[in-house]
Each structure stands twice: as C-alpha cells, then as structure tokens.
Write a protein that holds these residues in place. Sequence first.
Motif, mmCIF file in Angstrom:
data_model
loop_
_atom_site.group_PDB
_atom_site.id
_atom_site.type_symbol
_atom_site.label_atom_id
_atom_site.label_comp_id
_atom_site.label_asym_id
_atom_site.label_seq_id
_atom_site.Cartn_x
_atom_site.Cartn_y
_atom_site.Cartn_z
ATOM 1 N N ASP A 3 39.542 42.294 44.245
ATOM 2 C CA ASP A 3 40.272 42.816 45.402
ATOM 3 C C ASP A 3 40.150 44.341 45.498
ATOM 4 O O ASP A 3 41.145 45.063 45.589
ATOM 5 C CB ASP A 3 41.745 42.409 45.334
ATOM 6 C CG ASP A 3 42.476 42.664 46.649
ATOM 7 O OD1 ASP A 3 41.807 42.688 47.697
ATOM 8 O OD2 ASP A 3 43.703 42.843 46.624
ATOM 9 N N VAL A 47 37.411 41.319 52.236
ATOM 10 C CA VAL A 47 37.140 42.507 51.426
ATOM 11 C C VAL A 47 37.132 43.737 52.350
ATOM 12 O O VAL A 47 36.509 43.729 53.403
ATOM 13 C CB VAL A 47 35.790 42.389 50.688
ATOM 14 C CG1 VAL A 47 35.505 43.675 49.897
ATOM 15 C CG2 VAL A 47 35.772 41.178 49.766
ATOM 16 N N ASP A 49 40.632 49.941 41.485
ATOM 17 C CA ASP A 49 41.041 49.355 42.758
ATOM 18 C C ASP A 49 40.060 49.710 43.874
ATOM 19 O O ASP A 49 40.199 49.243 45.005
ATOM 20 C CB ASP A 49 42.462 49.787 43.142
ATOM 21 C CG ASP A 49 42.616 51.292 43.313
ATOM 22 O OD1 ASP A 49 41.611 51.999 43.487
ATOM 23 O OD2 ASP A 49 43.767 51.773 43.278
ATOM 24 N N ARG A 66 35.156 41.333 45.762
ATOM 25 C CA ARG A 66 35.893 40.118 46.169
ATOM 26 C C ARG A 66 36.745 39.595 45.015
ATOM 27 O O ARG A 66 37.926 39.260 45.189
ATOM 28 C CB ARG A 66 34.900 39.041 46.618
ATOM 29 C CG ARG A 66 35.574 37.759 47.089
ATOM 30 C CD ARG A 66 34.549 36.758 47.582
ATOM 31 N NE ARG A 66 33.771 36.180 46.509
ATOM 32 C CZ ARG A 66 34.129 35.115 45.791
ATOM 33 N NH1 ARG A 66 35.282 34.513 46.028
ATOM 34 N NH2 ARG A 66 33.343 34.650 44.839
#
Length: 319
Positions: free
Chosen positions: A109, A162, A70, A106
């Motif tokens: 995420d 972003v 992440d 992007r």
Amino acid sequence: MKKIIITGALGQIGTELVVKCRELYGTDNVLATDINEPEEGSEVAKGPFQILDVTDREKMFKTVEEFGADTMMHMAALLSAVAEKRPMFAWDLNMGGLMNALETAREYDLQFFTPSSIGSFGNSTPKVNTPQVTIQRPSTMYGVNKVAGELLCQYYFEKFGVDTRSVRFPGLISYVKEPGGGTTDYAVEIYFQAVREGKYASFIDKGTYMDMMFMDDAINAIIKLMEADGGKLIHRNAYNLSGMSIEPEMVKEAIQEYYPDFELTYDVDPDRQGIADTWPDNLDVSCARAEWGFNPEFDLDRMTKTMLDAIEKQEGKQK
C-alpha cells in the motif's frame, strides 16, 4: 510521505532526489537503493543505503517491509540511447523492474512515483504544443517501455487502487552528475565542455528543438506532485513537463554571454539524432499547471549562469 524508498538512487535524477527528500523528510526516513555501491563520502552515502536489484521482486518486498516504507520513487531504468543498443536488457530492466515495483506498491500500500519521458512520443505525435493526451507511437525500445509504463501505472491505479503518479520528463540538465546515455545529453555536456575546453562538438544537429528542464525544477516537480491532493489529479500517469524548448545554437548563444570565445561545432550521431527527430519540439504543460501547480523557475539564461558557475567551482576554474 513519511518513509521513502528510492530505487536507482545513483542515477542522474536519483542522486539529487535523495538529497532533496532527506532535506525535507529527514535523512533516516529516506532509503536510497541501487545495484551499485555509492562512492565513499558522496551525498547518497551519507544516509541509509542498500544494494537492490529491481529485477529481484522478493528482495524488493523484503527491503520495503524492513524499512517500513510508505512511499516508493522508482527511478531505476536504462536511458534512451543505451536502451536502443541493448533492447532485450532494456525490456527486462525497465519493464521487469517496474512490474516488481508496482507489485511491491500494491502489496504494501505504497504511494508510488516513476518517471515517463518525452521518449514516449513518436513521429505521428503533433510536434508543436504537443497535447497532454495524444497519439503515442514511439519507434524506440525506450519509448515503448515508457508508454507501457504509463499504461501499467494507470492500470494499477484503476484496478488495485495504488496511488500511482508520474510525469513525462524532458531532457534534464544538471551539474551534479554527468549524463549516462540519453538523447538530450548534449545539453549537459555542452556546459562542462565550455568550462573545460572552451568548445564542444554536438551530437545533435542545429535546429533540433527539444524540451529541457533544469534538474532543480524536475526534483521540485516530483515533490510537488507527490504532495498534491490525489482527488484533483486527472492525468496522473503521466503529466507533460517542460522548462524550455531549445536547440543547440540557443545554448551556444547563452554560453557566449559568459564565454565569448566558446565554439560550437557539430559531429552528429545518426542514432541519437534519429531518436531526437521523432520527439516533440515543445510540450503543452497546461494540465500539470492546472491540476497541481507546476511552475518551473529556471529559463535558459538563469540555468546557464547556474550551470557555468557550479561547474567552474567544481573544476576549480575561474573565467
């Protein structure tokens, strides 16, 4: 940040960033990547590691997807002096790698960090108390890469949402990994040579002030910025940072407090001196302090004692 991928994990910053992130977030939650294999038994090798060429976008996508990241901390880059000798390779690696990393952020995420540098400034930038927002017209390929990188990160934030964050690092000083081609490397080499030889010939001339920071402060700054409330970040790409503004004679005097016979001479490298002469003497870091609480802990004296003690231990030497 729950699952972090770090590119350029075997570089000067990446090596220590991996260790700190694994301490904070868990070893299995931090994937170190680099184009080279880590040394057997090294700290980086003690957790998840994968070979990754940042110019290979498909491999980067696959690596992030398989790890379930992440967060990406993109550290892979060619440093200033080396980049100036290999400008085309520097562009391909620094800019191509960054574009691939931003596209990955992007697509998946990811929260995203990549460092900029004082190299993003040039001769026309105010050299004293250099503002956060000022003219940036660097005269080196490395500097051009860093300015373009700042703009690209801001573009991906504004265009695609972003969560990009960055800092302008000064020279970074560490005993963990010796430097590899930066203009500020003298401020690391001088400590190693003080312990090993009792003398050092600086490739940067006396009276050349540049901003520096101890690596512990730099790593903590990355973590603090990444954990900060994004709604409070105005200058997210990229914040001026500095721990101290120093020139070689100041470092010599600090070392002589512990090694009275230490000798400093000069063998100035015109190429690196030419780069240093285009950089600021000292930076205004007030935006980083105000927006996310930047607060370095090491001044020159504390850093010097820490560096010498650690190198002595590594070298198995006592004063």
